[in-house]
Design a protein around this motif. Sequence first.
Motif, PDB file in Angstrom:
ATOM      1  N   ILE A  39       0.843  -1.201   0.000  1.00 40.54           N
ATOM      2  CA  ILE A  39       0.000   0.000   0.000  1.00 40.54           C
ATOM      3  C   ILE A  39       0.879   1.253   0.000  1.00 40.54           C
ATOM      4  O   ILE A  39       0.637   2.205  -0.750  1.00 40.54           O
ATOM      5  CB  ILE A  39      -0.948   0.000   1.217  1.00 40.54           C
ATOM      6  CG1 ILE A  39      -1.993  -1.118   1.079  1.00 40.54           C
ATOM      7  CG2 ILE A  39      -1.641   1.353   1.369  1.00 40.54           C
ATOM      8  CD1 ILE A  39      -2.829  -1.344   2.323  1.00 40.54           C
ATOM      9  N   GLN A  40       1.913   1.253   0.823  1.00 36.56           N
ATOM     10  CA  GLN A  40       2.807   2.412   0.898  1.00 36.56           C
ATOM     11  C   GLN A  40       3.543   2.640  -0.422  1.00 36.56           C
ATOM     12  O   GLN A  40       3.891   3.777  -0.756  1.00 36.56           O
ATOM     13  CB  GLN A  40       3.815   2.232   2.036  1.00 36.56           C
ATOM     14  CG  GLN A  40       4.625   3.490   2.339  1.00 36.56           C
ATOM     15  CD  GLN A  40       5.448   3.362   3.612  1.00 36.56           C
ATOM     16  OE1 GLN A  40       5.272   2.412   4.374  1.00 36.56           O
ATOM     17  NE2 GLN A  40       6.337   4.304   3.855  1.00 36.56           N
ATOM     18  N   ALA A  41       3.758   1.568  -1.165  1.00 35.93           N
ATOM     19  CA  ALA A  41       4.455   1.685  -2.451  1.00 35.93           C
ATOM     20  C   ALA A  41       3.688   2.545  -3.447  1.00 35.93           C
ATOM     21  O   ALA A  41       4.270   3.060  -4.408  1.00 35.93           O
ATOM     22  CB  ALA A  41       4.689   0.295  -3.047  1.00 35.93           C
ATOM     23  N   THR A  42       2.390   2.724  -3.222  1.00 35.52           N
ATOM     24  CA  THR A  42       1.582   3.507  -4.162  1.00 35.52           C
ATOM     25  C   THR A  42       1.646   5.006  -3.869  1.00 35.52           C
ATOM     26  O   THR A  42       1.114   5.806  -4.640  1.00 35.52           O
ATOM     27  CB  THR A  42       0.104   3.064  -4.101  1.00 35.52           C
ATOM     28  OG1 THR A  42      -0.436   3.368  -2.803  1.00 35.52           O
ATOM     29  CG2 THR A  42      -0.024   1.569  -4.354  1.00 35.52           C
ATOM     30  N   ILE A  43       2.286   5.387  -2.763  1.00 31.43           N
ATOM     31  CA  ILE A  43       2.363   6.795  -2.371  1.00 31.43           C
ATOM     32  C   ILE A  43       3.649   7.409  -2.932  1.00 31.43           C
ATOM     33  O   ILE A  43       4.719   6.810  -2.808  1.00 31.43           O
ATOM     34  CB  ILE A  43       2.334   6.933  -0.834  1.00 31.43           C
ATOM     35  CG1 ILE A  43       1.013   6.390  -0.282  1.00 31.43           C
ATOM     36  CG2 ILE A  43       2.521   8.384  -0.405  1.00 31.43           C
ATOM     37  CD1 ILE A  43       0.930   6.385   1.234  1.00 31.43           C
ATOM     38  N   PRO A  44       3.572   8.591  -3.537  1.00 34.78           N
ATOM     39  CA  PRO A  44       4.797   9.218  -4.060  1.00 34.78           C
ATOM     40  C   PRO A  44       5.757   9.571  -2.936  1.00 34.78           C
ATOM     41  O   PRO A  44       5.346   9.821  -1.802  1.00 34.78           O
ATOM     42  CB  PRO A  44       4.274  10.477  -4.770  1.00 34.78           C
ATOM     43  CG  PRO A  44       2.953  10.764  -4.135  1.00 34.78           C
ATOM     44  CD  PRO A  44       2.382   9.430  -3.760  1.00 34.78           C
ATOM     45  N   SER A  45       7.048   9.589  -3.268  1.00 37.01           N
ATOM     46  CA  SER A  45       8.050   9.857  -2.239  1.00 37.01           C
ATOM     47  C   SER A  45       9.229  10.622  -2.828  1.00 37.01           C
ATOM     48  O   SER A  45       9.677  10.333  -3.941  1.00 37.01           O
ATOM     49  CB  SER A  45       8.540   8.537  -1.632  1.00 37.01           C
ATOM     50  OG  SER A  45       9.477   8.779  -0.605  1.00 37.01           O
ATOM     51  N   THR A  46       9.693  11.606  -2.078  1.00 38.58           N
ATOM     52  CA  THR A  46      10.913  12.344  -2.412  1.00 38.58           C
ATOM     53  C   THR A  46      11.725  12.476  -1.130  1.00 38.58           C
ATOM     54  O   THR A  46      11.191  12.279  -0.031  1.00 38.58           O
ATOM     55  CB  THR A  46      10.586  13.752  -2.956  1.00 38.58           C
ATOM     56  OG1 THR A  46       9.924  14.508  -1.922  1.00 38.58           O
ATOM     57  CG2 THR A  46       9.701  13.682  -4.192  1.00 38.58           C
ATOM     58  N   PRO A  47      13.016  12.806  -1.235  1.00 39.22           N
ATOM     59  CA  PRO A  47      13.806  13.001  -0.010  1.00 39.22           C
ATOM     60  C   PRO A  47      13.199  14.055   0.917  1.00 39.22           C
ATOM     61  O   PRO A  47      13.289  13.938   2.142  1.00 39.22           O
ATOM     62  CB  PRO A  47      15.175  13.445  -0.541  1.00 39.22           C
ATOM     63  CG  PRO A  47      15.262  12.848  -1.909  1.00 39.22           C
ATOM     64  CD  PRO A  47      13.865  12.891  -2.446  1.00 39.22           C
ATOM     65  N   GLU A  48      12.574  15.068   0.322  1.00 36.11           N
ATOM     66  CA  GLU A  48      11.969  16.125   1.137  1.00 36.11           C
ATOM     67  C   GLU A  48      10.626  15.683   1.725  1.00 36.11           C
ATOM     68  O   GLU A  48      10.268  16.067   2.842  1.00 36.11           O
ATOM     69  CB  GLU A  48      11.748  17.391   0.297  1.00 36.11           C
ATOM     70  CG  GLU A  48      13.013  18.036  -0.233  1.00 36.11           C
ATOM     71  CD  GLU A  48      13.588  17.289  -1.433  1.00 36.11           C
ATOM     72  OE1 GLU A  48      12.807  16.602  -2.138  1.00 36.11           O
ATOM     73  OE2 GLU A  48      14.813  17.369  -1.651  1.00 36.11           O
TER      74      GLU A  48
END
Length: 405
Positions: free
Chosen positions: A248-257
């Motif tokens: 589920i978390q894999a579907t959320i966008p992520s950046t270092p910030e």
Amino acid sequence: MGTQPPENHSTAKDERSAREKAIDDWLPITSSRNAKWWYSAFHNVTAMVGAGVLSLPYAMSELGWGPGIAVLIISWVVTLYTLWQMVEMHEMVPGKRFDRYHELGQHAFGEKLGLWIVVPQQLIVEVGVNIVYMVTGGKSLKKFHDVICDGKCKDIKLTYFIMIFASVHFVLSQLPNFNSISGVSLAAAVMSLSYSTIAWGASVDKGKLQDVDYHLRATTTPGKVFGFFGALGDVAFAYAGHNVVLEIQATIPSTPEKPSKKPMWKGVIVAYIVVALCYFPVALIGYWAFGNKVDDNILITLNNPKWLIALANMMVVIHVIGSYQIYAMPVFDMIETVLVKKLGFPPGLTLRLISRTVYVALTMFIAITFPFFGGLLGFFGGFAFAPTTYFVSSHQSIYAFHFHL
């Protein structure tokens, strides 16, 4: 002599990387990363608040007031903590995301050992839940039919209701990824809160039985022991959402910030509040009202008003439709990964149509063959649900942080 120029190696490596990226962009877990925090909230609610909530009063009757309340509270706290660990470990290595439970297991325990520790247990949980929900969906449809007809209709076998329930999944299983089933998951999450409210609300309305008995259901020592462990398995099944949390978390966008763990954790907190609102009232009020005479599904104990019980059963059907899809998606991902990466099948609609249809048909066949499959929940709860929910993540955390970082 016989050596290739460096640029050829580089070109081959780039082609391989491009192909792997194309496959990852096609696989269901990693194909879409634009989910919002509230997606994680209702995905987690749908994954966790299954039809198992309706068996919690029965589990209380096997445990008694003191141990029952303690087990419910401890399970809520411990599973929230272990879920937090998994959310934190999703991006514990800079520049890398552990999108799947087994990827984190491989990082913690090693490439081969991690697979053998995590994948069998994860498959037991996810495939087991899918089979149970096939049975549950069919039984709830049959209950809805029987309550509405009130003896005026022809009796229809459970087999046909399971087939009707499965027919929905032959269609929904073709949705490509988690984000594409977000609408189904939202409806399922709303239904779970709704039928849980009906369960405890109707129990309050019915009131305490005159001859209510709060002694343990079993009368013999072996019966009490087996009942106790069976109840623990039922509670473990009720908190089984950890098996899909990384996916589920894999579907959320992520950046270092803006790492994905922040919106994910926000969604988890909301989900766990909903879990508490569902689990504790149903378990405690259901047991308060019926004592050790409560059935393993409290909706069976609540026979009236008929229209409300029929409505609650239809809500269960809608909910387990969503839950089935949530638990099936990581299995689809595993199947398609093996078919494409290991066996060399070309990714595409045909492969997805055949593989997912076969999987749904298989779970339907097992559900029809073993309609008592739900009775094995205690066993599955102890064997696979409890490890993956309560302590595998803690072991992964210890190994990952102390031996790899």
